[in-house]
Design an enzyme around this catalytic site. Structure first.
Site, PDB file in Angstrom:
ATOM      1  N   PRO A   1      -3.435  -5.829  -5.860  1.00  0.00           N
ATOM      2  CA  PRO A   1      -2.958  -4.682  -5.080  1.00  0.00           C
ATOM      3  C   PRO A   1      -3.342  -4.837  -3.607  1.00  0.00           C
ATOM      4  O   PRO A   1      -4.183  -5.681  -3.261  1.00  0.00           O
ATOM      5  CB  PRO A   1      -3.678  -3.501  -5.715  1.00  0.00           C
ATOM      6  CG  PRO A   1      -4.964  -4.082  -6.216  1.00  0.00           C
ATOM      7  CD  PRO A   1      -4.614  -5.481  -6.664  1.00  0.00           C
ATOM      8  N   ALA A   2      -2.772  -4.012  -2.770  1.00  0.00           N
ATOM      9  CA  ALA A   2      -3.119  -4.037  -1.346  1.00  0.00           C
ATOM     10  C   ALA A   2      -4.566  -3.602  -1.164  1.00  0.00           C
ATOM     11  O   ALA A   2      -5.042  -2.689  -1.845  1.00  0.00           O
ATOM     12  CB  ALA A   2      -2.195  -3.111  -0.569  1.00  0.00           C
TER      13      ALA A   2
ATOM     14  N   GLU B   1      10.648  -8.459  -2.844  1.00  0.00           N
ATOM     15  CA  GLU B   1      11.100  -7.151  -2.360  1.00  0.00           C
ATOM     16  C   GLU B   1      10.461  -6.970  -0.995  1.00  0.00           C
ATOM     17  O   GLU B   1       9.277  -6.684  -0.900  1.00  0.00           O
ATOM     18  CB  GLU B   1      10.658  -6.055  -3.323  1.00  0.00           C
ATOM     19  CG  GLU B   1      11.308  -6.129  -4.674  1.00  0.00           C
ATOM     20  CD  GLU B   1      12.762  -5.653  -4.658  1.00  0.00           C
ATOM     21  OE1 GLU B   1      13.426  -5.732  -5.684  1.00  0.00           O
ATOM     22  OE2 GLU B   1      13.208  -5.204  -3.592  1.00  0.00           O
TER      23      GLU B   1
ATOM     24  N   CYS C   1      10.206   1.268   2.513  1.00  0.00           N
ATOM     25  CA  CYS C   1      11.072   0.144   2.870  1.00  0.00           C
ATOM     26  C   CYS C   1      12.524   0.563   3.007  1.00  0.00           C
ATOM     27  O   CYS C   1      13.338  -0.160   3.561  1.00  0.00           O
ATOM     28  CB  CYS C   1      10.954  -0.939   1.816  1.00  0.00           C
ATOM     29  SG  CYS C   1      11.366  -0.312   0.181  1.00  0.00           S
TER      30      CYS C   1
ATOM     31  N   TRP D   1       0.819  -1.218   0.000  1.00  0.00           N
ATOM     32  CA  TRP D   1       0.000   0.000   0.000  1.00  0.00           C
ATOM     33  C   TRP D   1       0.854   1.270   0.000  1.00  0.00           C
ATOM     34  O   TRP D   1       0.329   2.352  -0.278  1.00  0.00           O
ATOM     35  CB  TRP D   1      -0.915   0.033   1.222  1.00  0.00           C
ATOM     36  CG  TRP D   1      -0.218  -0.210   2.527  1.00  0.00           C
ATOM     37  CD1 TRP D   1      -0.178  -1.384   3.238  1.00  0.00           C
ATOM     38  CD2 TRP D   1       0.583   0.727   3.269  1.00  0.00           C
ATOM     39  NE1 TRP D   1       0.605  -1.233   4.362  1.00  0.00           N
ATOM     40  CE2 TRP D   1       1.077   0.039   4.412  1.00  0.00           C
ATOM     41  CE3 TRP D   1       0.939   2.063   3.085  1.00  0.00           C
ATOM     42  CZ2 TRP D   1       1.895   0.658   5.365  1.00  0.00           C
ATOM     43  CZ3 TRP D   1       1.767   2.671   4.032  1.00  0.00           C
ATOM     44  CH2 TRP D   1       2.227   1.971   5.145  1.00  0.00           C
ATOM     45  N   ASN D   2       2.150   1.164   0.299  1.00  0.00           N
ATOM     46  CA  ASN D   2       2.873   2.435   0.530  1.00  0.00           C
ATOM     47  C   ASN D   2       3.236   3.179  -0.748  1.00  0.00           C
ATOM     48  O   ASN D   2       3.451   4.376  -0.738  1.00  0.00           O
ATOM     49  CB  ASN D   2       4.102   2.203   1.421  1.00  0.00           C
ATOM     50  CG  ASN D   2       5.123   1.291   0.794  1.00  0.00           C
ATOM     51  OD1 ASN D   2       4.837   0.553  -0.137  1.00  0.00           O
ATOM     52  ND2 ASN D   2       6.348   1.354   1.308  1.00  0.00           N
TER      53      ASN D   2
HETATM   54  N1  LIG Z   1      11.549  -4.012  -0.718  1.00  0.00           N
HETATM   55  C1  LIG Z   1      10.673  -3.211  -1.275  1.00  0.00           C
HETATM   56  O1  LIG Z   1      10.819  -2.777  -2.445  1.00  0.00           O
HETATM   57  C2  LIG Z   1       9.445  -2.810  -0.520  1.00  0.00           C
HETATM   58  C3  LIG Z   1       8.663  -1.789  -1.055  1.00  0.00           C
HETATM   59  C4  LIG Z   1       7.501  -1.413  -0.356  1.00  0.00           C
HETATM   60  C5  LIG Z   1       7.144  -2.030   0.835  1.00  0.00           C
HETATM   61  N2  LIG Z   1       7.946  -3.024   1.318  1.00  0.00           N
HETATM   62  C6  LIG Z   1       7.617  -3.652   2.585  1.00  0.00           C
HETATM   63  O2  LIG Z   1       6.204  -3.913   2.667  1.00  0.00           O
HETATM   64  C7  LIG Z   1       5.776  -3.778   4.015  1.00  0.00           C
HETATM   65  C8  LIG Z   1       4.642  -2.785   4.085  1.00  0.00           C
HETATM   66  O3  LIG Z   1       3.689  -3.078   3.087  1.00  0.00           O
HETATM   67  P1  LIG Z   1       2.386  -3.915   3.455  1.00  0.00           P
HETATM   68  O4  LIG Z   1       1.898  -3.586   4.818  1.00  0.00           O
HETATM   69  O5  LIG Z   1       1.437  -3.794   2.307  1.00  0.00           O
HETATM   70  O6  LIG Z   1       2.973  -5.407   3.471  1.00  0.00           O
HETATM   71  P2  LIG Z   1       2.142  -6.751   3.591  1.00  0.00           P
HETATM   72  O7  LIG Z   1       3.125  -7.823   3.453  1.00  0.00           O
HETATM   73  O8  LIG Z   1       1.232  -6.729   4.755  1.00  0.00           O
HETATM   74  O9  LIG Z   1       1.186  -6.734   2.291  1.00  0.00           O
HETATM   75  C9  LIG Z   1       1.769  -6.680   1.015  1.00  0.00           C
HETATM   76  C10 LIG Z   1       0.794  -7.304   0.018  1.00  0.00           C
HETATM   77  O10 LIG Z   1       0.647  -8.678   0.369  1.00  0.00           O
HETATM   78  C11 LIG Z   1      -0.734  -8.998   0.464  1.00  0.00           C
HETATM   79  N3  LIG Z   1      -0.886 -10.107   1.392  1.00  0.00           N
HETATM   80  C12 LIG Z   1      -0.953 -10.092   2.729  1.00  0.00           C
HETATM   81  N4  LIG Z   1      -1.068 -11.341   3.219  1.00  0.00           N
HETATM   82  C13 LIG Z   1      -1.080 -12.180   2.142  1.00  0.00           C
HETATM   83  C14 LIG Z   1      -1.188 -13.592   1.954  1.00  0.00           C
HETATM   84  N5  LIG Z   1      -1.305 -14.420   2.985  1.00  0.00           N
HETATM   85  N6  LIG Z   1      -1.167 -14.097   0.697  1.00  0.00           N
HETATM   86  C15 LIG Z   1      -1.048 -13.273  -0.362  1.00  0.00           C
HETATM   87  N7  LIG Z   1      -0.937 -11.921  -0.266  1.00  0.00           N
HETATM   88  C16 LIG Z   1      -0.954 -11.385   0.979  1.00  0.00           C
HETATM   89  C17 LIG Z   1      -1.385  -7.710   0.903  1.00  0.00           C
HETATM   90  O11 LIG Z   1      -2.759  -7.729   0.600  1.00  0.00           O
HETATM   91  C18 LIG Z   1      -0.609  -6.706   0.055  1.00  0.00           C
HETATM   92  O12 LIG Z   1      -1.132  -6.673  -1.245  1.00  0.00           O
HETATM   93  C19 LIG Z   1       6.977  -3.292   4.793  1.00  0.00           C
HETATM   94  O13 LIG Z   1       7.627  -4.368   5.411  1.00  0.00           O
HETATM   95  C20 LIG Z   1       7.881  -2.712   3.720  1.00  0.00           C
HETATM   96  O14 LIG Z   1       9.241  -2.718   4.081  1.00  0.00           O
HETATM   97  C21 LIG Z   1       9.095  -3.420   0.679  1.00  0.00           C
HETATM   98  O1  LIG Z   2       9.063   1.500  -0.099  1.00  0.00           O
HETATM   99  C1  LIG Z   2       9.070   1.217  -1.238  1.00  0.00           C
HETATM  100  C2  LIG Z   2       9.788   1.893  -2.348  1.00  0.00           C
HETATM  101  O2  LIG Z   2      10.512   0.927  -3.069  1.00  0.00           O
HETATM  102  C3  LIG Z   2      10.689   2.984  -1.860  1.00  0.00           C
HETATM  103  S1  LIG Z   2      11.330   3.902  -3.189  1.00  0.00           S
HETATM  104  O3  LIG Z   2      10.305   4.908  -3.567  1.00  0.00           O
HETATM  105  O4  LIG Z   2      11.580   2.969  -4.330  1.00  0.00           O
HETATM  106  O5  LIG Z   2      12.564   4.504  -2.704  1.00  0.00           O
END
Ligand SMILES: NC(=O)c1ccc[n+]([C@@H]2O[C@H](COP(=O)([O-])OP(=O)(O)OC[C@H]3O[C@@H](n4cnc5c(N)ncnc54)[C@H](O)[C@@H]3O)[C@@H](O)[C@H]2O)c1
Ligand SMILES: O=C[C@H](O)CS(=O)(=O)O
Length: 483
Positions: free
Chosen positions: A180-181, A255, A289, A155-156
């Site tokens: 999507p989220a 990711e 992230c 969602w972010n």
């Molecule tokens: N590394 C990166 O590029 C990156 C980028 C953005 C966010 N993040 C990470 O994402 C997290 C925050 O985002 P969030 O709260 O949406 O994460 P989340 O893991 O709760 O959800 C991410 C996605 O997974 C889905 N999801 C949740 N449970 C699931 C399941 N059991 N099966 C299938 N899909 C499922 C959600 O609906 C959402 O679409 C943080 O840890 C952040 O660091 C990482």
């Molecule tokens: O948090 C998720 C994004 O990947 C961060 S960035 O916009 O790519 O820096």
């Protein structure tokens, strides 16, 4: 419960059509700044997901059969249409995710950049002719689209995280089903609508909206037609998906979460470090992230750094993302605020002191005050967990070896930052940090041209750059005999 005007579509997108759930079920999408219901969005399940996968399978031959330059023309038109519609799309992001409108506009530009970048990368997917080991044979290497893929996104960054995947997948000749989220589905729907206007054929890009991610995810990871899972989100969910994807040996890109150290050495330009800290820590209210999560500052400059950072943080305007001058929007939901409260309370109970902020903002709701803590230590939850909030915790260190040990003392390995003007130290520290991305005297490094990704439990694979398209390609070795 007030209802905002609907400036946007709010249906799932399968095989070129905007659809409701089979049973008519919907779920509410709310503005995190006000709690107002923005829209009721279809709550799809496994049956609809199967239809989306079947549509992606039907569309695959035609899409991967196009010339790379034909796909590139469509992706570049998608880029152009995103920029032409930037303001409306940014308003959608701010409405459902809360970030300041300026950041939302930046996210649309970032999303568009990925389509532009991969339009070109798709035209440079080269194979190989390898010098043969036997006179009568020839060794050829083809690179071909992996097939039907699935993306599950957070969602972010409700638009850019899809673009970072779909841009590479479509350029490679793959088709995609996006989940999507549930907190931010509207941006995904808007992206699908624009993709259709750009000429992306029916079935090539599908959006399955749901309030039951586990069921939809189970279908995506168990359906043998889906050859690849690309996930961006928490490490915990990434592990669930990896376990599920193992059943059909689906290729996976992950990711995941981060816990970025931000190291300031005694020889650093402290003012530059404060500027960089402000940028990486409070962007998206700390909900990225790659936000700095742990501030490791040499003892000689720790007090000065923390005081300057606190003074700057205290002046950051908090409010609804649509309000002029706001740089700190709401956190995404009440649970996120409660997590930040827990981390700050634990730190304070273990001796951390508050220089500014330290609790919910006076606006109430999901707003949390920009915060700077000092005297943070490794045994505190705020040092070990991903904060995902506007809180900077400063930990002093004595020497370089301690800084590197503290920085690497996490199971995450996504982004790291350090500030130093000693070139020998720059190489030593950059080589010693166990992270996929390292900013040196710089805290904003994300770019479509650079490989984004982490090591350890921050994930696998890279997105963006020339590396990003490789994960949507299969290598085929063709041996010509009897030549
Ligand atoms: N590394 C990166 O590029 C990156 C980028 C953005 C966010 N993040 C990470 O994402 C997290 C925050 O985002 P969030 O709260 O949406 O994460 P989340 O893991 O709760 O959800 C991410 C996605 O997974 C889905 N999801 C949740 N449970 C699931 C399941 N059991 N099966 C299938 N899909 C499922 C959600 O609906 C959402 O679409 C943080 O840890 C952040 O660091 C990482
Ligand atoms: O948090 C998720 C994004 O990947 C961060 S960035 O916009 O790519 O820096």
């Amino acid at each position: 419960m007030t209802r905002e005007p609907r400036p946007f579509r709010h249906q799932a997108f399968i095989d070129g059509a905007f659809v409701a759930a089979d049973n008519g079920a919907t779920f509410a999408v709310r503005d995190p700044a006000t709690g107002a219901v923005l829209a009721e969005v279809p709550d799809l399940g496994a049956a609809e997901t199967r239809r989306a996968i079947e549509a992606a399978e039907r569309a695959l031959p035609g899409w991967r059969g196009k010339l790379a330059k034909e796909r590139a023309q469509i992706l570049r038109r998608l880029h152009d249409l995103l920029l032409a519609d930037q303001e409306r799309l940014a308003q959608i992001i701010t409405a459902e995710q809360g970030k300041p409108i300026a950041e939302a506009r930046g996210e649309i530009a970032y999303a568009a950049a990925y389509f532009d970048w991969f339009a070109e990368e798709g035209r440079r997917v080269y194979g190989d002719v390898i010098p043969q080991q036997a006179r009568e044979k020839r060794i050829l290497v083809f690179k071909q689209a992996i097939g039907v893929t699935a993306a599950i996104t957070p969602w972010n960054f409700p638009s850019a995280m899809i673009a970072r995947k779909a841009g590479a997948a479509l350029a490679a000749g793959c088709t995609m089903v996006v989940k999507p989220a549930e907190l931010t589905p509207l941006s995904a729907i808007a992206l699908a609508e624009i993709a259709q206007r750009a000429g992306v054929p029916d079935g090539v890009l599908n959006v399955v909206t749901t309030n039951d991610p586990a069921s939809v995810g189970a279908e995506l990871t168990s359906n043998p037609t889906v050859r690849k899972i690309s996930f961006t989100g928490s490490t915990e969910v990434g592990k669930i998906l990896l376990r599920q994807a193992a059943e059909n040996v689906q290729k996976c890109s992950m990711e995941l979460g981060g816990n970025a150290p931000f190291i300031v050495f005694a020889d650093a330009d402290v003012d530059l470090a404060v500027k960089g800290a402000l940028a990486t820590k409070y962007r998206n209210s700390g909900q990225t992230c790659v936000c700095a999560n742990r501030f490791l500052v040499h003892r000689d400059v720790a007090e000065t750094f923390a005081a300057k950072l606190a003074e700057a943080a205290s002046r950051l305007k908090v409010g609804r993302g649509v309000e002029p001058g706001v740089v700190i929007g709401p956190l995404i939901e009440e649970a996120a605020v409660e997590k930040v409260e827990r981390l700050v309370a634990d730190a304070r109970a273990r001796g951390a002191k508050v220089l500014t902020g330290g609790g919910r903002h006076e606006l109430g709701g999901n707003f949390y005050a920009p915060t700077v803590l000092v005297d943070a230590r490794q045994d505190m939850q705020i040092f070990q967990e991903e904060i995902f909030g506007p809180v900077a915790a400063v930990t002093p260190f004595e020497d370089e070896a301690e800084a590197i040990r503290l920085a690497n003392s996490t199971h995450y390995g996504l982004a790291a930052y350090f500030y130093s003007r000693d070139i020998a130290r720059v190489f030593r520290v950059a080589e010693s940090l166990e992270f996929g991305m390292v900013g040196v005297n710089e805290s904003l490094m994300s770019s479509e041209a650079a490989p984004f990704g982490g090591v350890k439990q921050s994930g696998m694979g890279r997105e963006g750059s020339k590396y990003g398209i490789e994960s949507y390609l299969e290598i085929k070795y063709v041996c010509l005999g009897n030549m």
